[in-house]
Motif scaffolding. Structure first.
Motif, PDB file in Angstrom:
ATOM      1  N   UNK A  14       0.099  -5.312 -37.637  1.00  0.00           N
ATOM      2  CA  UNK A  14       1.118  -5.645 -36.636  1.00  0.00           C
ATOM      3  C   UNK A  14       2.515  -5.313 -37.157  1.00  0.00           C
ATOM      4  N   UNK A  15       2.735  -5.507 -38.425  1.00  0.00           N
ATOM      5  CA  UNK A  15       4.075  -5.398 -38.987  1.00  0.00           C
ATOM      6  C   UNK A  15       4.450  -3.981 -39.427  1.00  0.00           C
ATOM      7  N   UNK A  16       3.676  -3.429 -40.382  1.00  0.00           N
ATOM      8  CA  UNK A  16       4.184  -2.215 -41.012  1.00  0.00           C
ATOM      9  C   UNK A  16       3.150  -1.198 -41.458  1.00  0.00           C
ATOM     10  N   UNK A  17       1.879  -1.507 -41.366  1.00  0.00           N
ATOM     11  CA  UNK A  17       0.871  -0.554 -41.834  1.00  0.00           C
ATOM     12  C   UNK A  17       0.157   0.057 -40.639  1.00  0.00           C
ATOM     13  N   UNK A  18       0.317   1.360 -40.485  1.00  0.00           N
ATOM     14  CA  UNK A  18      -0.279   2.077 -39.357  1.00  0.00           C
ATOM     15  C   UNK A  18      -1.779   1.800 -39.290  1.00  0.00           C
ATOM     16  N   UNK A  41      11.879  -4.658 -13.833  1.00  0.00           N
ATOM     17  CA  UNK A  41      11.869  -5.609 -12.721  1.00  0.00           C
ATOM     18  C   UNK A  41      10.790  -6.674 -12.945  1.00  0.00           C
ATOM     19  N   UNK A  42      11.236  -7.925 -12.909  1.00  0.00           N
ATOM     20  CA  UNK A  42      10.312  -9.050 -13.059  1.00  0.00           C
ATOM     21  C   UNK A  42       9.811  -9.290 -14.469  1.00  0.00           C
ATOM     22  N   UNK A  43      10.395  -8.622 -15.460  1.00  0.00           N
ATOM     23  CA  UNK A  43       9.904  -8.764 -16.828  1.00  0.00           C
ATOM     24  C   UNK A  43      10.970  -9.210 -17.799  1.00  0.00           C
ATOM     25  N   UNK A  44      10.597  -9.213 -19.055  1.00  0.00           N
ATOM     26  CA  UNK A  44      11.494  -9.585 -20.138  1.00  0.00           C
ATOM     27  C   UNK A  44      12.042  -8.351 -20.813  1.00  0.00           C
ATOM     28  N   UNK A  45      13.181  -8.522 -21.456  1.00  0.00           N
ATOM     29  CA  UNK A  45      13.759  -7.450 -22.270  1.00  0.00           C
ATOM     30  C   UNK A  45      13.059  -7.427 -23.628  1.00  0.00           C
ATOM     31  N   UNK A  46      13.241  -6.337 -24.343  1.00  0.00           N
ATOM     32  CA  UNK A  46      12.700  -6.226 -25.697  1.00  0.00           C
ATOM     33  C   UNK A  46      13.316  -7.308 -26.576  1.00  0.00           C
ATOM     34  N   UNK A  47      14.584  -7.551 -26.420  1.00  0.00           N
ATOM     35  CA  UNK A  47      15.261  -8.600 -27.198  1.00  0.00           C
ATOM     36  C   UNK A  47      14.624  -9.961 -26.941  1.00  0.00           C
ATOM     37  N   UNK A  48      14.343 -10.270 -25.678  1.00  0.00           N
ATOM     38  CA  UNK A  48      13.703 -11.550 -25.350  1.00  0.00           C
ATOM     39  C   UNK A  48      12.308 -11.632 -25.959  1.00  0.00           C
ATOM     40  N   UNK A  49      11.589 -10.520 -25.947  1.00  0.00           N
ATOM     41  CA  UNK A  49      10.248 -10.505 -26.550  1.00  0.00           C
ATOM     42  C   UNK A  49      10.341 -10.760 -28.055  1.00  0.00           C
ATOM     43  N   UNK A 134      -5.688 -15.438 -36.533  1.00  0.00           N
ATOM     44  CA  UNK A 134      -6.247 -14.322 -35.767  1.00  0.00           C
ATOM     45  C   UNK A 134      -5.640 -14.291 -34.369  1.00  0.00           C
ATOM     46  N   UNK A 135      -5.453 -15.455 -33.761  1.00  0.00           N
ATOM     47  CA  UNK A 135      -4.812 -15.514 -32.442  1.00  0.00           C
ATOM     48  C   UNK A 135      -3.356 -15.068 -32.511  1.00  0.00           C
ATOM     49  N   UNK A 136      -2.660 -15.419 -33.574  1.00  0.00           N
ATOM     50  CA  UNK A 136      -1.270 -14.971 -33.734  1.00  0.00           C
ATOM     51  C   UNK A 136      -1.213 -13.441 -33.801  1.00  0.00           C
ATOM     52  N   UNK A 137      -2.124 -12.825 -34.532  1.00  0.00           N
ATOM     53  CA  UNK A 137      -2.083 -11.368 -34.631  1.00  0.00           C
ATOM     54  C   UNK A 137      -2.426 -10.711 -33.295  1.00  0.00           C
ATOM     55  N   UNK A 138      -3.336 -11.300 -32.523  1.00  0.00           N
ATOM     56  CA  UNK A 138      -3.626 -10.781 -31.183  1.00  0.00           C
ATOM     57  C   UNK A 138      -2.382 -10.902 -30.303  1.00  0.00           C
ATOM     58  N   UNK A 139      -1.717 -12.027 -30.363  1.00  0.00           N
ATOM     59  CA  UNK A 139      -0.490 -12.268 -29.612  1.00  0.00           C
ATOM     60  C   UNK A 139       0.581 -11.249 -30.005  1.00  0.00           C
ATOM     61  N   UNK A 140       0.747 -11.015 -31.309  1.00  0.00           N
ATOM     62  CA  UNK A 140       1.724 -10.039 -31.785  1.00  0.00           C
ATOM     63  C   UNK A 140       1.394  -8.640 -31.268  1.00  0.00           C
ATOM     64  N   UNK A 141       0.122  -8.239 -31.350  1.00  0.00           N
ATOM     65  CA  UNK A 141      -0.286  -6.908 -30.903  1.00  0.00           C
ATOM     66  C   UNK A 141      -0.025  -6.731 -29.404  1.00  0.00           C
ATOM     67  N   UNK A 142      -0.291  -7.758 -28.619  1.00  0.00           N
ATOM     68  CA  UNK A 142      -0.025  -7.704 -27.180  1.00  0.00           C
ATOM     69  C   UNK A 142       1.445  -7.390 -26.925  1.00  0.00           C
ATOM     70  N   UNK A 143       2.338  -8.117 -27.589  1.00  0.00           N
ATOM     71  CA  UNK A 143       3.767  -7.934 -27.354  1.00  0.00           C
ATOM     72  C   UNK A 143       4.291  -6.615 -27.931  1.00  0.00           C
ATOM     73  N   UNK A 144       3.671  -6.110 -28.975  1.00  0.00           N
ATOM     74  CA  UNK A 144       4.037  -4.787 -29.477  1.00  0.00           C
ATOM     75  C   UNK A 144       3.742  -3.752 -28.388  1.00  0.00           C
ATOM     76  N   UNK A 145       2.585  -3.854 -27.770  1.00  0.00           N
ATOM     77  CA  UNK A 145       2.241  -2.959 -26.666  1.00  0.00           C
ATOM     78  C   UNK A 145       3.211  -3.092 -25.506  1.00  0.00           C
ATOM     79  N   UNK A 146       3.629  -4.308 -25.242  1.00  0.00           N
ATOM     80  CA  UNK A 146       4.594  -4.556 -24.172  1.00  0.00           C
ATOM     81  C   UNK A 146       5.922  -3.856 -24.487  1.00  0.00           C
ATOM     82  N   UNK A 147       6.355  -3.916 -25.735  1.00  0.00           N
ATOM     83  CA  UNK A 147       7.606  -3.258 -26.140  1.00  0.00           C
ATOM     84  C   UNK A 147       7.500  -1.746 -25.943  1.00  0.00           C
ATOM     85  N   UNK A 148       6.379  -1.164 -26.346  1.00  0.00           N
ATOM     86  CA  UNK A 148       6.180   0.276 -26.165  1.00  0.00           C
ATOM     87  C   UNK A 148       6.201   0.620 -24.670  1.00  0.00           C
ATOM     88  N   UNK A 149       5.575  -0.189 -23.852  1.00  0.00           N
ATOM     89  CA  UNK A 149       5.561   0.037 -22.406  1.00  0.00           C
ATOM     90  C   UNK A 149       6.975  -0.008 -21.828  1.00  0.00           C
TER      91      UNK A 149
END
Length: 164
Positions: A14-18, A41-49, A134-149
């Motif tokens: 999640x952090x730094x290793x591809x 529209x209807x979402x959060x900013x990257x900063x908020x995430x 494990x749940x924290x890493x899933x949560x982090x991965x979800x929001x990383x994808x959201x940032x890319x989107x």
């Protein structure tokens, strides 16, 4: 590979290793303060995430270290600068705070005793630290994808960074 090794590997992915997905470092690379504040529209900013990720990763880090955590009203609060406990106003400082929390998690996990990870996370929670992390890493991965989107939506994502 032990459970501890798996958690560390997932946190580093999640952090730094591809790995199978873009890291938070890669997802944030080159974002300007203006891009960080842009909201779909209807979402959060990257900063908020980022505020949200700081809040939850730091909250569980505090629990792991037996530091008391404060109550809050709604999950919406976790997306605010105030939720970070720092009232961070500068975009670079927000990024650095997130990296600081990730780095501390990885260091603590590398030093952790395996039995700690298999014990109850905190009184009354009912899950082990292993499951919580494990749940924290899933949560982090979800929001990383959201940032890319979001970056794709605003036209600031370079597909050469790992996701077309």
């Amino acid at each position: 590979m032990t459970k501890k090794d798996i958690i560390i590997e997932q946190m580093k992915a999640c952090f730094e290793e591809e790995s199978w997905f873009v890291t938070i470092r890669k997802a944030l690379e080159g974002i300007t303060p203006e891009q960080a504040e842009w909201k779909p529209e209807g979402g959060n900013s990257i900063r908020e995430i980022l505020n949200h990720l700081i809040f939850w990763n730091q909250r569980y880090l505090h629990r792991y270290k037996h530091v008391p955590v404060t109550k809050f009203d709604t999950n919406d609060y976790t997306f605010t600068n105030e939720s970070t406990g720092q009232n961070i106003d500068n975009w670079e400082d927000t990024i650095n705070k997130l990296y600081e929390v990730y780095t501390e998690w990885i260091t603590i996990l590398e030093e952790a005793d395996d039995t700690r990870l298999e014990g109850e996370a905190f009184p009354g929670y009912g899950s082990t630290w292993y499951v919580v992390l494990l749940n924290i890493t899933i949560h982090n991965a979800y929001h990383i994808g959201q940032i890319v989107t979001i970056r794709k939506q605003q036209g600031s994502w370079n597909p050469a960074q790992g996701v077309s």
